[in-house]
Enzyme design. Structure first.
Site, PDB file in Angstrom:
ATOM      1  N   HIS A 190      17.446   4.391 -36.713  1.00  0.00           N
ATOM      2  CA  HIS A 190      17.289   3.541 -37.898  1.00  0.00           C
ATOM      3  C   HIS A 190      17.573   4.371 -39.153  1.00  0.00           C
ATOM      4  O   HIS A 190      18.204   3.897 -40.098  1.00  0.00           O
ATOM      5  CB  HIS A 190      15.869   2.973 -37.923  1.00  0.00           C
ATOM      6  CG  HIS A 190      15.687   1.812 -38.827  1.00  0.00           C
ATOM      7  ND1 HIS A 190      14.442   1.328 -39.151  1.00  0.00           N
ATOM      8  CD2 HIS A 190      16.566   1.023 -39.493  1.00  0.00           C
ATOM      9  CE1 HIS A 190      14.575   0.291 -39.964  1.00  0.00           C
ATOM     10  NE2 HIS A 190      15.851   0.092 -40.191  1.00  0.00           N
ATOM     11  N   GLU A 196      12.820  -0.964 -30.340  1.00  0.00           N
ATOM     12  CA  GLU A 196      11.663  -0.296 -30.927  1.00  0.00           C
ATOM     13  C   GLU A 196      10.944   0.490 -29.844  1.00  0.00           C
ATOM     14  O   GLU A 196      10.712  -0.025 -28.742  1.00  0.00           O
ATOM     15  CB  GLU A 196      10.679  -1.320 -31.505  1.00  0.00           C
ATOM     16  CG  GLU A 196      11.181  -2.059 -32.718  1.00  0.00           C
ATOM     17  CD  GLU A 196      10.947  -1.338 -34.036  1.00  0.00           C
ATOM     18  OE1 GLU A 196      10.457  -0.184 -34.018  1.00  0.00           O
ATOM     19  OE2 GLU A 196      11.253  -1.935 -35.080  1.00  0.00           O
ATOM     20  N   ASP A 239      12.775   6.538 -39.264  1.00  0.00           N
ATOM     21  CA  ASP A 239      12.474   6.461 -37.834  1.00  0.00           C
ATOM     22  C   ASP A 239      13.740   6.502 -36.971  1.00  0.00           C
ATOM     23  O   ASP A 239      14.811   6.192 -37.483  1.00  0.00           O
ATOM     24  CB  ASP A 239      11.643   5.197 -37.535  1.00  0.00           C
ATOM     25  CG  ASP A 239      12.354   3.882 -37.888  1.00  0.00           C
ATOM     26  OD1 ASP A 239      12.866   3.774 -39.021  1.00  0.00           O
ATOM     27  OD2 ASP A 239      12.377   2.975 -37.052  1.00  0.00           O
ATOM     28  N   HIS A 265      14.439   2.552 -33.108  1.00  0.00           N
ATOM     29  CA  HIS A 265      13.372   2.538 -34.105  1.00  0.00           C
ATOM     30  C   HIS A 265      12.091   3.088 -33.475  1.00  0.00           C
ATOM     31  O   HIS A 265      11.981   3.184 -32.259  1.00  0.00           O
ATOM     32  CB  HIS A 265      13.054   1.092 -34.519  1.00  0.00           C
ATOM     33  CG  HIS A 265      14.201   0.286 -35.012  1.00  0.00           C
ATOM     34  ND1 HIS A 265      14.427   0.067 -36.344  1.00  0.00           N
ATOM     35  CD2 HIS A 265      15.160  -0.400 -34.347  1.00  0.00           C
ATOM     36  CE1 HIS A 265      15.480  -0.723 -36.492  1.00  0.00           C
ATOM     37  NE2 HIS A 265      15.951  -1.008 -35.296  1.00  0.00           N
TER      38      HIS A 265
END
Length: 171
Positions: free
Chosen positions: A142, A106, A152, A24
């Site tokens: 993602h 992330e 993303d 992400h």
């Protein structure tokens, strides 16, 4: 690696193999780096009055297993044995509910910007470590597991760089 416990997690279904890493990107406020807003979001402490965008995401209960900052530092929010709330409604190769069988990572960044070299270095190391302890078989964006809903980490994420580095022997 720093550990910050997120309340946004729960048990994975019994006997679930963790076979997928979902990548992400996030920046809070959008397009801004640094600060503690991502950490506050993942720990339900984001002040909705601190920025107009924060009002739009007020009450959102999300997390990821890991966050890689622009400088390459890594924060772990959820133990990999537990389910983080990162992918939402999702499907990978016919399997729905990707949070059940994935690790969410992330990268602090924006879909409109390139990611920092230190982030790729940390990401490669982290994925190698995960592969040493989990039966990770796939990497996905993602946007791959939630097409039409998420975009993303975006077109500026250098998949070729990541895959070439992962093909090298770990050191």
């Amino acid at each position: 690696m720093r550990i910050v416990d997120s309340p946004n997690q729960d048990e994975r279904p019994p006997d679930t193999e963790i076979t997928l890493v979902v990548l992400h990107s996030i920046s809070l406020p959008p397009g801004e780096y640094g600060g503690d807003a991502i950490e506050r979001l993942f720990t339900n402490r984001l002040d909705s009055a601190a920025h107009p965008y924060f009002k739009e995401i007020e009450g959102l209960k999300v997390s990821a297993h890991f966050l890689i900052r622009r400088d390459g530092s890594v924060i772990q929010f959820v133990p990999v044995e537990r389910r983080a709330w990162h992918a939402g409604v999702s499907c990978w190769r016919g399997r729905e509910r990707c949070n059940d069988f994935s690790v969410g990572i992330e990268l602090e960044g924006s879909e409109d910007d390139v990611f920092a070299p230190a982030q790729y270095d940390s990401l490669v190391f982290l994925i190698q470590q995960l592969r040493n302890t989990l039966p990770i078989r796939d990497l996905a964006a993602h946007s791959d597991v939630a097409p039409g809903r998420k975009t993303d980490p975006g077109a500026h994420f250098d998949w070729a760089r990541l895959l070439a580095a992962l093909a090298q022997p770990a050191h």
